[in-house]
Design a protein around this motif. Structure first.
Motif, PDB file in Angstrom:
ATOM      1  N   ALA A  89       0.813  -1.228   0.000  1.00 21.28           N
ATOM      2  CA  ALA A  89       0.000   0.000   0.000  1.00 21.28           C
ATOM      3  C   ALA A  89       0.843   1.273   0.000  1.00 21.28           C
ATOM      4  CB  ALA A  89      -0.925   0.004   1.226  1.00 21.28           C
ATOM      5  N   VAL A  90       2.162   1.136   0.221  1.00 24.97           N
ATOM      6  CA  VAL A  90       3.006   2.338   0.198  1.00 24.97           C
ATOM      7  C   VAL A  90       3.299   2.785  -1.238  1.00 24.97           C
ATOM      8  CG1 VAL A  90       4.174   1.697   2.373  1.00 24.97           C
ATOM      9  CG2 VAL A  90       5.275   1.168   0.191  1.00 24.97           C
ATOM     10  N   HIS A  91       3.084   1.890  -2.223  1.00 25.12           N
ATOM     11  CA  HIS A  91       3.469   2.219  -3.607  1.00 25.12           C
ATOM     12  C   HIS A  91       2.394   3.081  -4.283  1.00 25.12           C
ATOM     13  CE1 HIS A  91       6.554  -0.702  -2.996  1.00 25.12           C
ATOM     14  NE2 HIS A  91       5.750  -1.749  -3.037  1.00 25.12           N
ATOM     15  N   PRO A  92       2.756   4.291  -4.716  1.00 19.90           N
ATOM     16  CA  PRO A  92       1.766   5.147  -5.406  1.00 19.90           C
ATOM     17  C   PRO A  92       1.173   4.464  -6.639  1.00 19.90           C
ATOM     18  CG  PRO A  92       3.777   6.399  -4.929  1.00 19.90           C
ATOM     19  CD  PRO A  92       4.058   4.976  -4.553  1.00 19.90           C
ATOM     20  N   GLN A  93       2.003   3.636  -7.354  1.00 19.67           N
ATOM     21  CA  GLN A  93       1.507   2.976  -8.574  1.00 19.67           C
ATOM     22  C   GLN A  93       0.361   2.015  -8.255  1.00 19.67           C
ATOM     23  OE1 GLN A  93       4.653   3.241  -7.498  1.00 19.67           O
ATOM     24  NE2 GLN A  93       6.170   3.011  -9.122  1.00 19.67           N
ATOM     25  N   VAL A  94       0.462   1.328  -7.114  1.00 23.47           N
ATOM     26  CA  VAL A  94      -0.599   0.392  -6.699  1.00 23.47           C
ATOM     27  C   VAL A  94      -1.852   1.198  -6.361  1.00 23.47           C
ATOM     28  CG1 VAL A  94      -1.290  -1.222  -4.873  1.00 23.47           C
ATOM     29  CG2 VAL A  94       1.015  -1.349  -5.851  1.00 23.47           C
ATOM     30  N   ARG A  95      -1.673   2.277  -5.615  1.00 26.12           N
ATOM     31  CA  ARG A  95      -2.816   3.094  -5.183  1.00 26.12           C
ATOM     32  C   ARG A  95      -3.534   3.680  -6.400  1.00 26.12           C
ATOM     33  NH1 ARG A  95      -2.425   3.011   0.220  1.00 26.12           N
ATOM     34  NH2 ARG A  95      -4.434   4.046   0.251  1.00 26.12           N
ATOM     35  N   GLU A  96      -2.750   4.042  -7.436  1.00 27.40           N
ATOM     36  CA  GLU A  96      -3.328   4.642  -8.638  1.00 27.40           C
ATOM     37  C   GLU A  96      -4.242   3.635  -9.352  1.00 27.40           C
ATOM     38  OE1 GLU A  96      -3.131   7.764  -9.524  1.00 27.40           O
ATOM     39  OE2 GLU A  96      -4.351   7.376 -11.310  1.00 27.40           O
ATOM     40  N   ALA A 162       2.438  -5.571  18.628  1.00 31.00           N
ATOM     41  CA  ALA A 162       3.596  -5.071  17.865  1.00 31.00           C
ATOM     42  C   ALA A 162       3.212  -4.865  16.397  1.00 31.00           C
ATOM     43  CB  ALA A 162       4.764  -6.044  17.983  1.00 31.00           C
ATOM     44  N   ASP A 163       2.413  -5.798  15.840  1.00 31.78           N
ATOM     45  CA  ASP A 163       1.925  -5.647  14.447  1.00 31.78           C
ATOM     46  C   ASP A 163       1.144  -4.344  14.304  1.00 31.78           C
ATOM     47  OD1 ASP A 163       2.809  -8.216  13.926  1.00 31.78           O
ATOM     48  OD2 ASP A 163       0.815  -9.096  13.667  1.00 31.78           O
ATOM     49  N   ILE A 164       0.274  -4.104  15.276  1.00 34.25           N
ATOM     50  CA  ILE A 164      -0.605  -2.930  15.216  1.00 34.25           C
ATOM     51  C   ILE A 164       0.236  -1.643  15.205  1.00 34.25           C
ATOM     52  CG2 ILE A 164      -2.249  -1.587  16.641  1.00 34.25           C
ATOM     53  CD1 ILE A 164      -3.906  -3.798  15.807  1.00 34.25           C
ATOM     54  N   HIS A 165       1.232  -1.594  16.105  1.00 38.55           N
ATOM     55  CA  HIS A 165       2.081  -0.395  16.161  1.00 38.55           C
ATOM     56  C   HIS A 165       2.857  -0.211  14.851  1.00 38.55           C
ATOM     57  CE1 HIS A 165       1.267   1.000  20.154  1.00 38.55           C
ATOM     58  NE2 HIS A 165       1.612  -0.135  20.724  1.00 38.55           N
ATOM     59  N   ARG A 166       3.379  -1.336  14.329  1.00 40.30           N
ATOM     60  CA  ARG A 166       4.174  -1.240  13.100  1.00 40.30           C
ATOM     61  C   ARG A 166       3.302  -0.782  11.931  1.00 40.30           C
ATOM     62  NH1 ARG A 166       6.107  -5.967  13.400  1.00 40.30           N
ATOM     63  NH2 ARG A 166       4.605  -6.956  12.044  1.00 40.30           N
ATOM     64  N   ARG A 167       2.096  -1.360  11.843  1.00 37.56           N
ATOM     65  CA  ARG A 167       1.226  -0.989  10.720  1.00 37.56           C
ATOM     66  C   ARG A 167       0.723   0.443  10.848  1.00 37.56           C
ATOM     67  NH1 ARG A 167      -2.990  -5.551   9.743  1.00 37.56           N
ATOM     68  NH2 ARG A 167      -4.089  -3.919   8.661  1.00 37.56           N
ATOM     69  N   ASP A 168       0.403   0.869  12.072  1.00 38.75           N
ATOM     70  CA  ASP A 168      -0.023   2.265  12.267  1.00 38.75           C
ATOM     71  C   ASP A 168       1.065   3.214  11.773  1.00 38.75           C
ATOM     72  OD1 ASP A 168      -2.324   1.406  13.507  1.00 38.75           O
ATOM     73  OD2 ASP A 168      -1.829   2.184  15.499  1.00 38.75           O
ATOM     74  N   ALA A 169       2.326   2.908  12.160  1.00 33.54           N
ATOM     75  CA  ALA A 169       3.442   3.797  11.798  1.00 33.54           C
ATOM     76  C   ALA A 169       3.619   3.821  10.284  1.00 33.54           C
ATOM     77  CB  ALA A 169       4.719   3.329  12.478  1.00 33.54           C
ATOM     78  N   ARG A 170       3.550   2.636   9.645  1.00 36.34           N
ATOM     79  CA  ARG A 170       3.748   2.597   8.195  1.00 36.34           C
ATOM     80  C   ARG A 170       2.583   3.259   7.454  1.00 36.34           C
ATOM     81  NH1 ARG A 170       3.743  -2.722   7.138  1.00 36.34           N
ATOM     82  NH2 ARG A 170       5.932  -3.133   7.489  1.00 36.34           N
ATOM     83  N   ASP A 171       1.347   2.952   7.891  1.00 39.38           N
ATOM     84  CA  ASP A 171       0.175   3.464   7.167  1.00 39.38           C
ATOM     85  C   ASP A 171       0.029   4.985   7.319  1.00 39.38           C
ATOM     86  OD1 ASP A 171      -0.319   0.828   6.508  1.00 39.38           O
ATOM     87  OD2 ASP A 171      -1.996   0.572   7.899  1.00 39.38           O
ATOM     88  N   SER A 172       0.445   5.521   8.484  1.00 42.84           N
ATOM     89  CA  SER A 172       0.285   6.977   8.652  1.00 42.84           C
ATOM     90  C   SER A 172       1.544   7.726   8.240  1.00 42.84           C
ATOM     91  CB  SER A 172      -0.080   7.314  10.095  1.00 42.84           C
ATOM     92  OG  SER A 172       0.900   6.820  10.963  1.00 42.84           O
ATOM     93  N   GLY A 173       2.687   7.002   8.137  1.00 44.27           N
ATOM     94  CA  GLY A 173       3.941   7.674   7.815  1.00 44.27           C
ATOM     95  C   GLY A 173       4.276   7.684   6.334  1.00 44.27           C
ATOM     96  N   ARG A 174       3.549   6.917   5.508  1.00 48.25           N
ATOM     97  CA  ARG A 174       3.903   6.854   4.087  1.00 48.25           C
ATOM     98  C   ARG A 174       3.550   8.181   3.394  1.00 48.25           C
ATOM     99  NH1 ARG A 174      -1.092   2.865   3.388  1.00 48.25           N
ATOM    100  NH2 ARG A 174      -2.679   4.462   3.090  1.00 48.25           N
ATOM    101  N   GLU A 175       4.198   8.401   2.225  1.00 47.07           N
ATOM    102  CA  GLU A 175       3.932   9.664   1.503  1.00 47.07           C
ATOM    103  C   GLU A 175       2.638   9.605   0.716  1.00 47.07           C
ATOM    104  OE1 GLU A 175       7.148  11.304  -0.826  1.00 47.07           O
ATOM    105  OE2 GLU A 175       8.476  10.994   0.889  1.00 47.07           O
ATOM    106  N   ALA A 176       2.334   8.435   0.131  1.00 50.97           N
ATOM    107  CA  ALA A 176       1.156   8.316  -0.728  1.00 50.97           C
ATOM    108  C   ALA A 176      -0.102   8.069   0.112  1.00 50.97           C
ATOM    109  CB  ALA A 176       1.342   7.174  -1.716  1.00 50.97           C
ATOM    110  N   ALA A 177      -1.011   9.017   0.093  1.00 50.93           N
ATOM    111  CA  ALA A 177      -2.307   8.862   0.770  1.00 50.93           C
ATOM    112  C   ALA A 177      -2.168   8.311   2.186  1.00 50.93           C
ATOM    113  CB  ALA A 177      -3.236   7.977  -0.071  1.00 50.93           C
ATOM    114  N   PRO A 178      -1.440   8.994   3.069  1.00 46.52           N
ATOM    115  CA  PRO A 178      -1.281   8.458   4.427  1.00 46.52           C
ATOM    116  C   PRO A 178      -2.609   8.391   5.172  1.00 46.52           C
ATOM    117  CG  PRO A 178      -0.502  10.721   4.319  1.00 46.52           C
ATOM    118  CD  PRO A 178      -0.808  10.317   2.915  1.00 46.52           C
ATOM    119  N   MET A 179      -2.656   7.459   6.125  1.00 44.54           N
ATOM    120  CA  MET A 179      -3.861   7.338   6.961  1.00 44.54           C
ATOM    121  C   MET A 179      -3.968   8.582   7.840  1.00 44.54           C
ATOM    122  SD  MET A 179      -4.523   4.423   9.837  1.00 44.54           S
ATOM    123  CE  MET A 179      -3.160   4.767  10.938  1.00 44.54           C
TER     124      MET A 179
END
Ligand code: DC
Length: 215
Positions: A89-96, A162-179
């Protein structure tokens, strides 16, 4: 497209947004899109064909081949699938690629409910009602742990937290459409709520938003 009849439900993993979105769909007679399932499918199918989750072009190619039939696989509900989804989900091409599909779903006559991370910010910025559902990480971890162990997965509560913390950080920290909540989203913290209370609160938020729009 007018988004007046569209309801967006965003929020982090295991916040209760999926249950809330299905409840709203039933209550208002609207089809529901679980957009996380699209990312889960891309991650799992890419891994199955031996691909690399960090390879944006390969992940986008898999996204382009998704069909309604491929989405009905219980393997997309596992712990590993959630992690793989967050990574592709971090890849802008996938999101597009997935953006067109999600916008088409939202444009159905009569409206729709869409649940995910960027429904209110990117996919349907003109939705008539927007919710951002949260809960404390410990509460979300316990819910997700119950679901996963109920499906037969062997995992500890600490690992799920630990999964929850890691995913929260990745999903809200990414550049493309962050949570993040849309500026006009109503925040709903379900930490202390039963499923019924959360569903009821969500219904009231939607009714209030619709009343504000009524001529
Ligand atoms: O809602 P979920 O746990 O099924 O989502 C799995 C992952 O997919 C999530 O960690 C991030 C990604 N996702 C996203 O980036 N955008 C969405 N609209 C939905 C999910």
């Amino acid at each position: 497209m007018s988004g007046a009849q569209v309801i967006t439900v965003d929020g982090p993993a295991a916040s209760g947004k999926g249950t809330i979105a299905s409840g709203l769909g039933r209550r208002f007679g609207l089809p529901v899109l679980d957009s996380g399932l699209l990312y889960r499918a891309v991650g799992v199918l890419l891994e199955r064909e031996g691909g690399d989750l960090d390879d944006a072009a390969a992940a986008a190619a898999v996204a382009g081949r998704l069909t309604a039939e491929t989405l009905a696989d219980p393997a997309f509900r596992t712990r590993g699938a959630g992690e793989a989804a967050s990574r592709v989900a971090v890849h802008p091409q996938v999101r597009e690629v997935l953006l067109q599909l999600q916008r088409a779903f939202a444009a159905q006559a009569g409206g729709a409910v869409l649940d995910g991370r960027d429904m209110g910010t990117v996919i349907c910025p003109d939705a008539g009602a927007k919710l951002y559902v949260t809960a404390r990480p410990e509460v979300r971890a316990e819910r997700r742990w119950r679901q996963l162990t109920g499906q037969g997965e062997s995992v500890s509560l600490d690992e799920v937290l630990a999964d929850i913390h890691r995913r929260d950080a990745r999903d809200s920290g990414r550049e493309a459409a962050p949570m993040r909540p849309a500026a006009d989203a109503a925040l709903l913290d379900t930490s202390e709520m039963t499923i019924e209370q959360a569903a009821d609160a969500a219904r009231r938020i939607v009714e209030a938003a619709r009343a504000r729009q009524a001529p």
